[in-house]
Design a protein around this motif. Structure first.
Motif, PDB file in Angstrom:
ATOM      1  N   ILE A  90       0.858  -1.184   0.000  1.00  0.00           N
ATOM      2  CA  ILE A  90       0.000   0.000   0.000  1.00  0.00           C
ATOM      3  C   ILE A  90       0.898   1.239   0.000  1.00  0.00           C
ATOM      4  N   VAL A  91       0.696   2.106  -0.981  1.00  0.00           N
ATOM      5  CA  VAL A  91       1.492   3.327  -1.116  1.00  0.00           C
ATOM      6  C   VAL A  91       0.563   4.514  -0.901  1.00  0.00           C
ATOM      7  N   ALA A  92       0.853   5.340   0.114  1.00  0.00           N
ATOM      8  CA  ALA A  92      -0.050   6.432   0.485  1.00  0.00           C
ATOM      9  C   ALA A  92       0.678   7.763   0.554  1.00  0.00           C
ATOM     10  N   ASN A  93      -0.103   8.840   0.469  1.00  0.00           N
ATOM     11  CA  ASN A  93       0.443  10.176   0.707  1.00  0.00           C
ATOM     12  C   ASN A  93       0.677  10.361   2.199  1.00  0.00           C
ATOM     13  N   HIS A  94       1.560  11.299   2.538  1.00  0.00           N
ATOM     14  CA  HIS A  94       1.973  11.496   3.931  1.00  0.00           C
ATOM     15  C   HIS A  94       1.812  12.962   4.289  1.00  0.00           C
ATOM     16  N   SER A  95       1.145  13.250   5.427  1.00  0.00           N
ATOM     17  CA  SER A  95       0.910  14.646   5.798  1.00  0.00           C
ATOM     18  C   SER A  95       0.501  14.736   7.259  1.00  0.00           C
ATOM     19  N   GLY A  96       0.390  15.980   7.756  1.00  0.00           N
ATOM     20  CA  GLY A  96      -0.182  16.164   9.077  1.00  0.00           C
ATOM     21  C   GLY A  96       0.765  16.594  10.172  1.00  0.00           C
ATOM     22  N   THR A  97       2.044  16.870   9.868  1.00  0.00           N
ATOM     23  CA  THR A  97       3.044  17.319  10.853  1.00  0.00           C
ATOM     24  C   THR A  97       3.491  16.187  11.779  1.00  0.00           C
ATOM     25  N   GLY A 171       6.139  17.198   6.700  1.00  0.00           N
ATOM     26  CA  GLY A 171       6.594  18.481   7.220  1.00  0.00           C
ATOM     27  C   GLY A 171       6.436  19.631   6.259  1.00  0.00           C
ATOM     28  N   LYS A 172       5.592  19.485   5.249  1.00  0.00           N
ATOM     29  CA  LYS A 172       5.446  20.583   4.284  1.00  0.00           C
ATOM     30  C   LYS A 172       4.523  21.677   4.828  1.00  0.00           C
ATOM     31  N   PRO A 173       4.700  22.910   4.347  1.00  0.00           N
ATOM     32  CA  PRO A 173       3.868  24.027   4.818  1.00  0.00           C
ATOM     33  C   PRO A 173       2.398  23.821   4.481  1.00  0.00           C
ATOM     34  N   PRO A 212      -2.168  22.640  11.174  1.00  0.00           N
ATOM     35  CA  PRO A 212      -1.791  23.518  10.042  1.00  0.00           C
ATOM     36  C   PRO A 212      -0.418  24.153  10.284  1.00  0.00           C
ATOM     37  N   MET A 213       0.561  23.701   9.528  1.00  0.00           N
ATOM     38  CA  MET A 213       1.940  24.154   9.742  1.00  0.00           C
ATOM     39  C   MET A 213       2.183  25.466   8.989  1.00  0.00           C
ATOM     40  N   ILE A 214       2.217  26.570   9.752  1.00  0.00           N
ATOM     41  CA  ILE A 214       2.380  27.881   9.138  1.00  0.00           C
ATOM     42  C   ILE A 214       3.822  28.383   9.221  1.00  0.00           C
ATOM     43  N   GLY A 215       4.671  27.629   9.934  1.00  0.00           N
ATOM     44  CA  GLY A 215       6.071  28.018  10.040  1.00  0.00           C
ATOM     45  C   GLY A 215       6.930  26.856  10.492  1.00  0.00           C
ATOM     46  N   ILE A 231       5.479  25.159  13.589  1.00  0.00           N
ATOM     47  CA  ILE A 231       4.757  26.249  14.233  1.00  0.00           C
ATOM     48  C   ILE A 231       3.357  26.273  13.625  1.00  0.00           C
ATOM     49  N   THR A 232       2.360  26.106  14.456  1.00  0.00           N
ATOM     50  CA  THR A 232       0.970  26.082  14.008  1.00  0.00           C
ATOM     51  C   THR A 232       0.206  27.208  14.705  1.00  0.00           C
ATOM     52  N   PRO A 233      -1.047  27.438  14.362  1.00  0.00           N
ATOM     53  CA  PRO A 233      -1.819  28.485  15.057  1.00  0.00           C
ATOM     54  C   PRO A 233      -1.954  28.242  16.564  1.00  0.00           C
ATOM     55  N   THR A 234      -1.749  26.991  17.010  1.00  0.00           N
ATOM     56  CA  THR A 234      -1.902  26.686  18.443  1.00  0.00           C
ATOM     57  C   THR A 234      -0.604  26.244  19.123  1.00  0.00           C
TER      58      THR A 234
END
Length: 301
Positions: A90-97, A171-173, A212-215, A231-234
């Motif tokens: 299974i090959v999946a996309n990766h995200s979410g910090t 780890g993408k923005p 949401p990674m803003i920095g 760095i996220t809003p929280t």
């Protein structure tokens, strides 16, 4: 029938139900005590990679399941595209910090597949360098992302999961959400070809918005020895509370499998074939992501 007779009948019906409920609790308690006894005495099995199936089923899945079912409300589509037996990649996309998407993928495969198959995730070196996390990852069936281990698992009939974007994806923005990063040199394709197993593309929507990674504080990341410091809003503004993920609505879709057993043994050494198959998998995942995003009503509902 009078009121007295009706009351007696209701009481008679209630007694078996209460007995069944009592018996159910007794069985659970007995099962829990037997589980603890096996843990204490060491009377349990782990495979050569450290995978503890009983601990995964009885404890780890029980912890992750409410997160998947109640918090993220994960909707699973196309799980029938994962074979009921034999190896599959299974090959999946990766995200979410943070890599919660891999854990939710593991729950989705186990709980929604008719054969309750276990997903063996390939993880980055960093996972196995962290105390506690290292031990839990191995117990849950995760192993180092290397071709030899992956091929042995696939040839042993296991379902293996890989997220080729690695830290570039997770780890993408936030501004680049749902845009797939490079899939590397196609090592996962070579492994699937050597083992002769199908590749199942998988698209995950919902994970991008949990943090949401803003920095990215590169200085702190360098000091701590980690790929990025989000760095996220929280976070880090709210301290530990900022580490609580947002309750987004997730969809995990498994696409049509891409067979590899029709290629000759030397195909794994063909760079052009590697490139074409890698691009095919990547494009299929990206197209499905866009389709799911169009269908989505809201990030949270």
């Amino acid at each position: 029938m009078g009121a007295e007779g009706a009351g007696e009948a209701a009481a008679e019906e209630q007694e078996p139900q209460e007995a069944a409920g009592s018996g159910g609790w007794e069985r659970r308690i007995a099962g829990g005590l037997a589980f603890l006894r096996r843990r204490v005495t060491g009377d349990y099995e782990v495979d050569e990679f450290g995978y503890d199936e009983e601990l995964t089923d009885q404890v780890l899945m029980s912890v992750l399941r409410p997160l998947a079912d109640k918090y993220f409300r994960v909707e699973v589509k196309g799980v029938e595209n994962i074979p009921s037996e034999g190896g599959a990649l299974i090959v999946a996309n990766h995200s979410g910090t943070l890599p919660l998407d891999g854990l939710m993928l593991q729950v989705a495969v186990h709980d929604h597949h008719p054969a309750n198959r276990h997903l063996r995730l390939l993880a980055a070196d960093l996972v196995f360098m962290l105390p506690v996390v290292n031990e839990l990852a191995r117990k849950a069936g995760h192993t180092l992302a290397c071709a030899d281990d992956a091929q042995r698992l696939l040839e042993g009939g296991e379902v293996v999961g890989v997220m080729p974007e690695g830290f570039k994806g997770i780890g993408k923005p936030f501004g680049e959400r749902y845009k797939l990063q490079r899939f590397g040199r196609g090592g996962f394709v070579s492994t699937a070809l050597c083992a002769g197993v199908p590749i199942v593309p998988c698209s995950i929507v919902g994970a991008e918005e949990i943090y949401p990674m803003i920095g990215n504080s590169k200085t702190l990341a360098r000091v701590l020895g980690i790929p990025y410091f989000p760095i996220t809003p929280t976070f880090p503004w709210l301290g530990p509370l900022g580490a609580v993920p947002l309750p987004t609505k997730w969809t995990i879709q498994f696409g049509e499998p891409i067979p590899t057993d029709g290629y000759p043994p030397e195909a794994a050494e063909d760079p052009m074939l590697m490139f074409n198959l890698t691009d095919q998998v990547r494009e299929q995942i990206q197209h499905t992501l866009y389709k799911l995003l169009v269908q989505r009503r809201s990030v949270f509902f």
